[in-house]
Structures are given as C-alpha cells and as structure tokens.
Design a protein around this motif. Sequence first.
Motif, PDB file in Angstrom:
ATOM      1  N   LYS A 111      61.069  63.255 110.073  1.00  0.00           N
ATOM      2  CA  LYS A 111      61.169  62.123 109.153  1.00  0.00           C
ATOM      3  C   LYS A 111      61.162  60.809 109.925  1.00  0.00           C
ATOM      4  O   LYS A 111      60.623  59.808 109.459  1.00  0.00           O
ATOM      5  CB  LYS A 111      62.446  62.241 108.320  1.00  0.00           C
ATOM      6  N   LYS A 112      61.750  60.832 111.116  1.00  0.00           N
ATOM      7  CA  LYS A 112      61.756  59.643 111.964  1.00  0.00           C
ATOM      8  C   LYS A 112      60.343  59.272 112.395  1.00  0.00           C
ATOM      9  O   LYS A 112      59.975  58.093 112.415  1.00  0.00           O
ATOM     10  CB  LYS A 112      62.638  59.888 113.187  1.00  0.00           C
ATOM     11  N   ASP A 113      59.531  60.282 112.736  1.00  0.00           N
ATOM     12  CA  ASP A 113      58.140  60.029 113.129  1.00  0.00           C
ATOM     13  C   ASP A 113      57.348  59.452 111.964  1.00  0.00           C
ATOM     14  O   ASP A 113      56.547  58.524 112.136  1.00  0.00           O
ATOM     15  CB  ASP A 113      57.474  61.313 113.619  1.00  0.00           C
ATOM     16  N   VAL A 114      57.553  60.018 110.777  1.00  0.00           N
ATOM     17  CA  VAL A 114      56.848  59.527 109.585  1.00  0.00           C
ATOM     18  C   VAL A 114      57.252  58.084 109.299  1.00  0.00           C
ATOM     19  O   VAL A 114      56.400  57.232 109.001  1.00  0.00           O
ATOM     20  CB  VAL A 114      57.137  60.428 108.365  1.00  0.00           C
ATOM     21  N   ALA A 115      58.550  57.794 109.415  1.00  0.00           N
ATOM     22  CA  ALA A 115      59.024  56.433 109.169  1.00  0.00           C
ATOM     23  C   ALA A 115      58.425  55.457 110.183  1.00  0.00           C
ATOM     24  O   ALA A 115      58.027  54.332 109.829  1.00  0.00           O
ATOM     25  CB  ALA A 115      60.548  56.392 109.232  1.00  0.00           C
ATOM     26  N   PHE A 116      58.330  55.904 111.440  1.00  0.00           N
ATOM     27  CA  PHE A 116      57.746  55.038 112.471  1.00  0.00           C
ATOM     28  C   PHE A 116      56.258  54.820 112.209  1.00  0.00           C
ATOM     29  O   PHE A 116      55.738  53.708 112.378  1.00  0.00           O
ATOM     30  CB  PHE A 116      57.958  55.647 113.848  1.00  0.00           C
ATOM     31  N   ALA A 117      55.556  55.869 111.785  1.00  0.00           N
ATOM     32  CA  ALA A 117      54.134  55.739 111.456  1.00  0.00           C
ATOM     33  C   ALA A 117      53.942  54.747 110.309  1.00  0.00           C
ATOM     34  O   ALA A 117      52.993  53.943 110.315  1.00  0.00           O
ATOM     35  CB  ALA A 117      53.553  57.099 111.086  1.00  0.00           C
ATOM     36  N   MET A 118      54.833  54.778 109.338  1.00  0.00           N
ATOM     37  CA  MET A 118      54.750  53.827 108.228  1.00  0.00           C
ATOM     38  C   MET A 118      55.000  52.392 108.717  1.00  0.00           C
ATOM     39  O   MET A 118      54.365  51.452 108.244  1.00  0.00           O
ATOM     40  CB  MET A 118      55.752  54.200 107.138  1.00  0.00           C
ATOM     41  N   GLU A 119      55.895  52.243 109.691  1.00  0.00           N
ATOM     42  CA  GLU A 119      56.121  50.921 110.272  1.00  0.00           C
ATOM     43  C   GLU A 119      54.853  50.408 110.949  1.00  0.00           C
ATOM     44  O   GLU A 119      54.525  49.217 110.861  1.00  0.00           O
ATOM     45  CB  GLU A 119      57.255  50.992 111.304  1.00  0.00           C
ATOM     46  N   CYS A 120      54.149  51.317 111.632  1.00  0.00           N
ATOM     47  CA  CYS A 120      52.897  50.935 112.302  1.00  0.00           C
ATOM     48  C   CYS A 120      51.842  50.524 111.283  1.00  0.00           C
ATOM     49  O   CYS A 120      51.101  49.549 111.484  1.00  0.00           O
ATOM     50  CB  CYS A 120      52.392  52.084 113.172  1.00  0.00           C
ATOM     51  N   LEU A 121      51.747  51.256 110.177  1.00  0.00           N
ATOM     52  CA  LEU A 121      50.831  50.875 109.105  1.00  0.00           C
ATOM     53  C   LEU A 121      51.207  49.521 108.530  1.00  0.00           C
ATOM     54  O   LEU A 121      50.341  48.703 108.197  1.00  0.00           O
ATOM     55  CB  LEU A 121      50.826  51.937 108.008  1.00  0.00           C
ATOM     56  N   ASP A 122      52.495  49.271 108.405  1.00  0.00           N
ATOM     57  CA  ASP A 122      52.953  47.992 107.870  1.00  0.00           C
ATOM     58  C   ASP A 122      52.539  46.842 108.784  1.00  0.00           C
ATOM     59  O   ASP A 122      52.165  45.761 108.308  1.00  0.00           O
ATOM     60  CB  ASP A 122      54.475  48.030 107.700  1.00  0.00           C
ATOM     61  N   LYS A 123      52.587  47.061 110.096  1.00  0.00           N
ATOM     62  CA  LYS A 123      52.231  46.006 111.045  1.00  0.00           C
ATOM     63  C   LYS A 123      50.773  45.588 110.919  1.00  0.00           C
ATOM     64  O   LYS A 123      50.417  44.461 111.265  1.00  0.00           O
ATOM     65  CB  LYS A 123      52.518  46.455 112.480  1.00  0.00           C
ATOM     66  N   VAL A 124      49.932  46.499 110.442  1.00  0.00           N
ATOM     67  CA  VAL A 124      48.506  46.164 110.282  1.00  0.00           C
ATOM     68  C   VAL A 124      48.146  45.957 108.805  1.00  0.00           C
ATOM     69  O   VAL A 124      46.976  45.917 108.438  1.00  0.00           O
ATOM     70  CB  VAL A 124      47.596  47.245 110.902  1.00  0.00           C
ATOM     71  N   GLY A 125      49.164  45.842 107.960  1.00  0.00           N
ATOM     72  CA  GLY A 125      48.935  45.546 106.554  1.00  0.00           C
ATOM     73  C   GLY A 125      48.320  46.679 105.755  1.00  0.00           C
ATOM     74  O   GLY A 125      47.566  46.434 104.807  1.00  0.00           O
ATOM     75  N   MET A 126      48.649  47.934 106.110  1.00  0.00           N
ATOM     76  CA  MET A 126      48.004  49.079 105.465  1.00  0.00           C
ATOM     77  C   MET A 126      48.993  50.048 104.816  1.00  0.00           C
ATOM     78  O   MET A 126      48.627  51.179 104.483  1.00  0.00           O
ATOM     79  CB  MET A 126      47.163  49.833 106.497  1.00  0.00           C
ATOM     80  N   THR A 127      50.221  49.628 104.582  1.00  0.00           N
ATOM     81  CA  THR A 127      51.225  50.524 104.003  1.00  0.00           C
ATOM     82  C   THR A 127      50.783  51.103 102.671  1.00  0.00           C
ATOM     83  O   THR A 127      50.954  52.300 102.399  1.00  0.00           O
ATOM     84  CB  THR A 127      52.556  49.765 103.805  1.00  0.00           C
TER      85      THR A 127
END
Length: 248
Positions: A111-127
């Motif tokens: 779940k931590k990896d998924v949350a971090f991946a979502m943070e990365c998507l957020d940084k590029v405006g793709m959440t």
Amino acid sequence: MNSVEIKGLTVAYHRKPVLIDVAFSVPKGKLIGIVGPNGAGKSTLIKAVLGLIPRSSGDVKIFDKSYSPKSKTVGYVPQRGSVDWDFPTNALDVVLMGRYGHLGWFKRPSKKDVAFAMECLDKVGMTQYASRQISQLSGGQQQRVFLARALAQEAEVYFMDEPFVGVDAATEKAIISLLNELKEQGKTVLVVHHDLQTVTEYFDWTLLLNRKTIAYGPTADVFNVDNLQLTYGGKLSFLEKDKMLIQP
C-alpha cells in the motif's frame, strides 16, 4: 565525486562506428543537455551507457562504480516512439514498474508503494488518469506517466531520451519544472534534446555530439556559433542574432 564518468565509449553497428571514443564526466546535481543532429548517436549514447546495446569499448561509472543494469541509482525515460503503447496496462501500473528495483520482481507492491506511485502521478498532474489505459492517453499524458515512473525509481541519476518531443507547451513547462526540482534535490539529469532555442534556458551544461564529443562543459562556455557549426555543419543556419535553424 562525479555522478557519471564515461571514458572511451565506442559503439559500432555491423562494424560501422556510430560513436567514437566519447568521453565526459558529469558533476553531481547538474542538468545536462545532449545536443546534436539526427544520426549523431545521442540515443545510442544513452542506450550504450545503460547497457541496452553492446559497447565496442569504453568504461561507464556511476558514482565511481562500474554501472550495472540492476542499479537502483539510475532512472531512464525512453523515447515515446520506442514504447508499445497498446500494451494492456493502466497509468498507475506503469508507474509501479518503477518500484520493481526496490521490491524485487516477485514481490507485490505494498500500500505504501501504491501511495508513493500516486504521489509521483500527482507531481506530473496525472492523478485523475491513474486507472486510464495508457493507449487512451495523449502523447503528452503518456510522457508524463513515464516521467512519474522515473520518479518512482527514486534514482540519483536520470537519463531521458527526448522527453519534450511531441508534447504540448503546458507539458513541456511541467517537464522542465520537474527536472529543475530534481536538480534542486541534488539529482543529476541527462537529457537528449533537439530544440536549440531552449538549450541555454534549460541546461546547466551541454554535450555537443556528432558521433564524437565536439564540445562539453557549462552551457555558457560551449554553446556558441563555432561549436554549433562544428556539430551541425552546413545544416545550421542563422536567421538573426541568437536564432538558429537546422536545415533538412
């Protein structure tokens, strides 16, 4: 210590040299542009450094250690044209691929990896596109997803192969903002780039390449008329002061 050290790198296809004795070193925390005409070997250089294609000779070190493809220290963003965008996967899964170096191939993301991946998507405006199939994304959106995957690797050195090609102005602005953020964090980023008009704006240092190293160093020192003419030859014209045009 330099983050990247390349010595005597030579690559040949069918015994025909494509890169000849390329050598340069990259200080930590710099944004480096790799610039040259079509066929100069820019993409070949990155692939040879990363071990994606064989080197005829040469040595590559990352933080003074011989580079291994298993290294977690290096992140890679390939050209969009080299990716199979019809592969049945969504944006979040693509970004999670960047975690495999930390997880190992046989462990499922936490779940931590998924949350971090979502943070990365957020940084590029793709959440909001996390569950969207990559084949359904625009070119600029696809490029943002691959940048998010690179962020998910948590690398120290990033190699990016023409990340600005085929993207809109908003995506280009977002990409360069992200690259500068990485630099501010002490990361090193090497970017194959084709737009001469933005080189001085985007990059701290520049490698001018045409099968061999033409010039390398701080952009203010090496990005000049003489070196560009040596790099591009007759293909380079000047429309007016500081405005350059590459002729076909």
